[in-house]
Scaffold this motif. Sequence first.
Motif, short mmCIF file in Angstrom:
data_model
loop_
_atom_site.label_atom_id
_atom_site.label_comp_id
_atom_site.label_asym_id
_atom_site.label_seq_id
_atom_site.Cartn_x
_atom_site.Cartn_y
_atom_site.Cartn_z
N ASP A 32 0.84 -1.20 0.00
CA ASP A 32 0.00 0.00 0.00
C ASP A 32 0.87 1.25 0.00
N PRO A 33 0.86 2.03 -1.02
CA PRO A 33 0.18 1.86 -2.29
C PRO A 33 1.00 0.95 -3.22
N PRO A 34 0.33 0.23 -4.11
CA PRO A 34 1.03 -0.73 -4.96
C PRO A 34 2.13 -0.11 -5.82
N GLU A 35 1.91 1.11 -6.28
CA GLU A 35 2.91 1.73 -7.16
C GLU A 35 4.22 2.07 -6.43
N LEU A 36 4.17 2.21 -5.11
CA LEU A 36 5.39 2.49 -4.35
C LEU A 36 5.99 1.24 -3.73
N GLY A 37 5.19 0.19 -3.60
CA GLY A 37 5.70 -1.04 -3.03
C GLY A 37 5.90 -1.00 -1.52
N ARG A 38 5.28 -0.03 -0.87
CA ARG A 38 5.38 0.04 0.60
C ARG A 38 4.56 -1.08 1.20
N ILE A 39 5.10 -1.74 2.21
CA ILE A 39 4.41 -2.85 2.86
C ILE A 39 3.91 -2.38 4.22
N THR A 40 2.62 -2.59 4.46
CA THR A 40 2.03 -2.18 5.73
C THR A 40 1.28 -3.35 6.37
N VAL A 41 1.05 -3.20 7.65
CA VAL A 41 0.25 -4.16 8.40
C VAL A 41 -0.58 -3.35 9.38
N ALA A 42 -1.86 -3.68 9.49
CA ALA A 42 -2.72 -3.00 10.46
C ALA A 42 -2.65 -3.76 11.77
N SER A 43 -2.39 -3.02 12.84
CA SER A 43 -2.35 -3.69 14.14
C SER A 43 -3.76 -4.15 14.47
N GLY A 44 -3.87 -5.19 15.16
CA GLY A 44 -5.15 -5.79 15.54
C GLY A 44 -4.83 -7.00 16.36
N HIS A 45 -4.25 -8.00 15.70
CA HIS A 45 -3.80 -9.16 16.45
C HIS A 45 -2.32 -9.01 16.82
N LEU A 46 -1.82 -7.78 16.67
CA LEU A 46 -0.50 -7.44 17.16
C LEU A 46 -0.53 -5.99 17.62
N ALA A 47 0.43 -5.64 18.44
CA ALA A 47 0.58 -4.26 18.90
C ALA A 47 2.06 -3.92 18.75
N ALA A 48 2.41 -2.71 19.05
CA ALA A 48 3.81 -2.30 18.93
C ALA A 48 4.14 -1.27 20.00
N LEU A 49 5.36 -1.39 20.50
CA LEU A 49 5.93 -0.38 21.38
C LEU A 49 7.06 0.29 20.61
N VAL A 50 7.02 1.63 20.53
CA VAL A 50 8.02 2.38 19.79
C VAL A 50 8.87 3.16 20.80
N LEU A 51 10.16 2.84 20.84
CA LEU A 51 11.08 3.37 21.85
C LEU A 51 12.19 4.19 21.23
N PRO A 52 12.76 5.13 21.98
CA PRO A 52 13.99 5.79 21.53
C PRO A 52 15.08 4.73 21.36
N SER A 53 15.92 4.89 20.35
CA SER A 53 16.87 3.83 19.99
C SER A 53 17.85 3.46 21.11
N ALA A 54 18.31 4.41 21.91
CA ALA A 54 19.25 4.07 22.98
C ALA A 54 18.60 3.14 24.00
N LEU A 55 17.40 3.46 24.42
CA LEU A 55 16.68 2.60 25.35
C LEU A 55 16.33 1.27 24.67
#
Length: 172
Positions: A32-55
């Motif tokens: 999404d979008p196909p012309e750019l080839g970007r790959i996405t996933v909608a969270s639902g049966h997964l979640a994510a924690l986004v942290l500062p890189s040092a931590l």
Amino acid sequence: MTEPTPSVPFGDTPHARCVFYRRVCDLPARIDPPELGRITVASGHLAALVLPSALAHAVHTDLQHCYRRDAVPALGPVLSHPRSGRWTFLIRPDFPDDTALFTELFRLHISLTHPGTTLALPSPTDRDTHFRRWIHLPHNPFRPAAHTVLDSIRACTARTGWLRTSTLGPRP
């Protein structure tokens, strides 16, 4: 500080990468979008924690040591976002709906995705590794429980004094 990007076994096209993410990793990936080839996933049966890189680096190391010590996997998929200086840990969506937890994460500059959030995954069409790359490539559907990663974050911040770091800037 970071490792080279691991290779993905199903080929190096967006379609092949999506097949790998879906079949092997149980990630409902789409292009999404196909012309750019970007790959996405909608969270639902997964979640994510986004942290500062040092931590995040400290947490990644801690989770690796937990696995060696307990012989139980503690480390799941981890993405790096080099331009923003953040890492994303993919986890199970089993975190408590707790205001105190969200406040604690906010103070540490950690974001937690909510169901329906769209996450971008590494794609072979990314111009270079400055966008997204795997730190720990998924090889199966395993994602750690939220409390496993949260416990590691707490252990790392207690050891490093991360909480004592001022986020307000210099005082007048």
